[in-house]
Design an enzyme around this catalytic site. Structure first.
Site, PDB file in Angstrom:
ATOM      1  CD  GLN A 162      -2.880   1.097   2.088  1.00 40.30           C
ATOM      2  OE1 GLN A 162      -3.553   0.556   2.297  1.00 40.30           O
ATOM      3  NE2 GLN A 162      -2.592   2.165   3.341  1.00 40.30           N
ATOM      4  CD  GLU A 204      -2.942   8.161   2.217  1.00 36.06           C
ATOM      5  OE1 GLU A 204      -2.333   8.235   3.391  1.00 36.06           O
ATOM      6  OE2 GLU A 204      -3.420   6.642   2.815  1.00 36.06           O
ATOM      7  CD  GLU A 284       0.825   1.429   8.661  1.00 35.76           C
ATOM      8  OE1 GLU A 284       1.164   2.498   9.043  1.00 35.76           O
ATOM      9  OE2 GLU A 284      -0.321   1.838   8.401  1.00 35.76           O
ATOM     10  CG  ASP A 311      -3.349   1.134  10.573  1.00 32.29           C
ATOM     11  OD1 ASP A 311      -4.227   1.291  11.275  1.00 32.29           O
ATOM     12  OD2 ASP A 311      -3.425   0.373   9.193  1.00 32.29           O
ATOM     13  CE  LYS A 336      -4.976   4.784   9.738  1.00 35.82           C
ATOM     14  NZ  LYS A 336      -5.030   3.433   9.445  1.00 35.82           N
TER      15      LYS A 336
HETATM   16  P1  PGA Z   1      -6.597   3.993   4.437  1.00 33.85           P
HETATM   17  O1  PGA Z   1      -4.813   3.800   4.518  1.00 33.85           O
HETATM   18  O2  PGA Z   1      -7.241   4.912   5.470  1.00 33.85           O
HETATM   19  O3  PGA Z   1      -7.584   3.213   3.952  1.00 33.85           O
HETATM   20  O4  PGA Z   1      -7.110   2.763   6.085  1.00 33.85           O
HETATM   21  C1  PGA Z   1      -4.524   4.090   5.765  1.00 33.85           C
HETATM   22  C2  PGA Z   1      -3.738   2.919   6.667  1.00 33.85           C
HETATM   23  O5  PGA Z   1      -3.557   1.970   6.054  1.00 33.85           O
HETATM   24  O6  PGA Z   1      -2.702   3.194   7.171  1.00 33.85           O
HETATM   25 ZN    ZN Z   2      -2.119   0.857   7.649  1.00 31.55          ZN
END
Ligand code: PGA
Ligand code: ZN
Length: 430
Positions: A162, A204, A284, A311, A336
């Site tokens: 990702q 992002e 991560e 995460d 988050k």
């Molecule tokens: P998400 O991605 O906000 O789509 O979960 C961010 C991440 O995985 O850190």
């Molecule tokens: Zn993540």
């Protein structure tokens, strides 16, 4: 100072999807806004984001039910409360909802309220949010991890991994981390344009490349760091978000790009091998959220030399973080707000992480807003690290720029230890 009204409206996030904004008003007319972000590669243990599910409107994604909860039940609970009692207010919201995942009223409705009240409290005291949230104790500017290439669910699965990010390891100040990042980001653009491999921009803000193997991205990233005039692993380290939960189906991990399939042991070996081969300083979600044994083996093999951030594995949930600390599955926690749903629980997750000697990394979501609450949260709690996506698109830059403003406001109280945060928690970068 009492809260006198709550209002809510449907706004749109950086992907053009509906999200919640809450406005809290106080008895002296002061207001505070709470803008709620939204993820795409979400963990299964996150608090619930309430969407209407009416396919005829916004593809089922509208949030009108959440808005009606804010102006109905939540407003009745909140109006008349003291704006400075954030803990009491958040506890009341949790009790009012009554479910473990905030699924009755919606974590978006609850978090929007919680953030709006936190902002209103700061505004009422005429303080910047970081001073109010941190009660004057927050002075540490974060080390950023910034995305150069994006893949996974944020770029239609073209690259399996990702986030390919960088960290400025020898930067002496927050400003210098941004200068280094800017140089690498523009060098990467030049390389991708020359090679004709640019497919677009990921959610992002990072480049969305057309490669045939995930490891090709490492080579392009290393070339970008070198073109910008830095030595990979010395001035600039690589940081990855594998988001491995998205790669895990029916007991196996899959890299679709390369048509390769792995069991847990094999995938852990792949992660460990990458850390040995490339200048990687942080990973991560190297393993899927509930693959506790996989996490343990990665932690045992490389936890002394690489940051391992949970995460989806932790979802900012203190119960899961405590289980991880007891089982020693990681050494860092992604933070988050909307994974857990209140400001108080988010700060508690950061404090619990720090108490264990682990590292909190305050993070944005892939669907963001123009709000920069998380820049203040990172400084307020002396978290030490901030992850916001790439170095383009204003919903990302709003956060990086806000830290510059906070640095000015702090003046000579501002501290920066950069990658020193790693050795503080026993990680010796090799
Ligand atoms: P998400 O991605 O906000 O789509 O979960 C961010 C991440 O995985 O850190
Ligand atoms: Zn993540």
């Amino acid at each position: 100072m009492k809260i006198t009204s709550l209002d809510a409206l449907q706004i749109f996030d950086s992907r053009g999807n509906p999200t919640v904004e809450v406005i809290a008003t106080l008895e002296d007319g002061t207001t505070g806004h709470g803008l709620v972000p939204s993820g795409a590669s979400t963990g299964h243990h996150e608090a619930l984001e309430l969407r209407d599910g009416d396919k005829s409107r916004f593809n089922g994604k509208s949030v009108f039910k959440a808005l009606s909860h804010v102006t109905g039940e939540i407003a009745s609970e909140v109006i008349g409360r003291d704006v400075f009692d954030q803990t009491g207010l958040d506890a009341a919201l949790i009790a009012l909802d009554g479910t473990p995942g905030k699924s009755r009223l919606g974590a978006n409705a609850i978090l929007g309220t919680s953030m709006a009240v936190a902002q209103a409290a700061a505004n009422a005291k005429r303080l910047p949010l970081f001073e109010s949230l941190g009660q004057g104790e927050g002075t540490l500017l974060p080390l950023p991890e910034i995305q150069i290439f994006g893949g996974g669910k944020h770029a239609q699965g073209r690259i399996d991994i990702q986030d390919f990010m960088i960290m400025a390891l020898t930067a002496k100040s927050y400003d210098e981390t941004l200068e280094v990042t800017s140089n690498v980001f523009h060098a990467a653009a030049e390389i991708m344009r020359k090679r004709g491999l640019l497919a677009g921009v990921a959610d992002e803000g990072g480049y969305w490349p057309m490669f045939d193997r995930n490891e090709d991205v490492f080579d392009a990233l290393i070339a970008s760091i070198e073109l910008a005039g830095y030595t990979p692993g010395r001035e600039v380290g690589i940081s990855l978000d594998i988001a491995a939960t998205d790669l895990f189906h029916d007991g196996h991990y899959t890299l679709g790009l390369e048509k390769r399939r792995f069991n847990s042991e094999q995938f852990a070996a792949l992660m460990i091998g990458w850390v040995e081969k490339y200048p990687i300083v942080s990973i991560e979600d190297p393993m899927a959220e509930d693959d506790w044994d996989g996490w343990k083996s990665v932690r045992q093999a490389i936890g002394h030399r690489c940051q391992l951030i949970g995460d989806d594995h932790f979802t900012t949930n203190i119960t899961r973080i405590e289980r991880g600390i007891a089982a020693n599955t990681a050494n860092a926690v992604l933070i988050k707000l909307n994974q857990i749903g209140t400001v108080t629980e988010t700060i508690a997750a950061i404090r619990r992480t720090q108490k264990a000697g682990w590292l909190p990394v305050v993070s944005a979501r892939s669907g963001e807003t123009e709000d920069s609450f998380i820049a203040h949260l990172a400084v307020a709690t002396n978290a030490g690290q901030l992850k916001v996506g790439s170095f383009s698109r204003s919903e990302r830059m709003a956060k990086w720029n806000e830290v510059l403003r906070i640095q000015r406001q702090l003046g000579n109280r501002a501290r920066f230890i950069g990658a020193g945060i790693f050795s503080n928690s026993g990680i010796q970068l090799s």
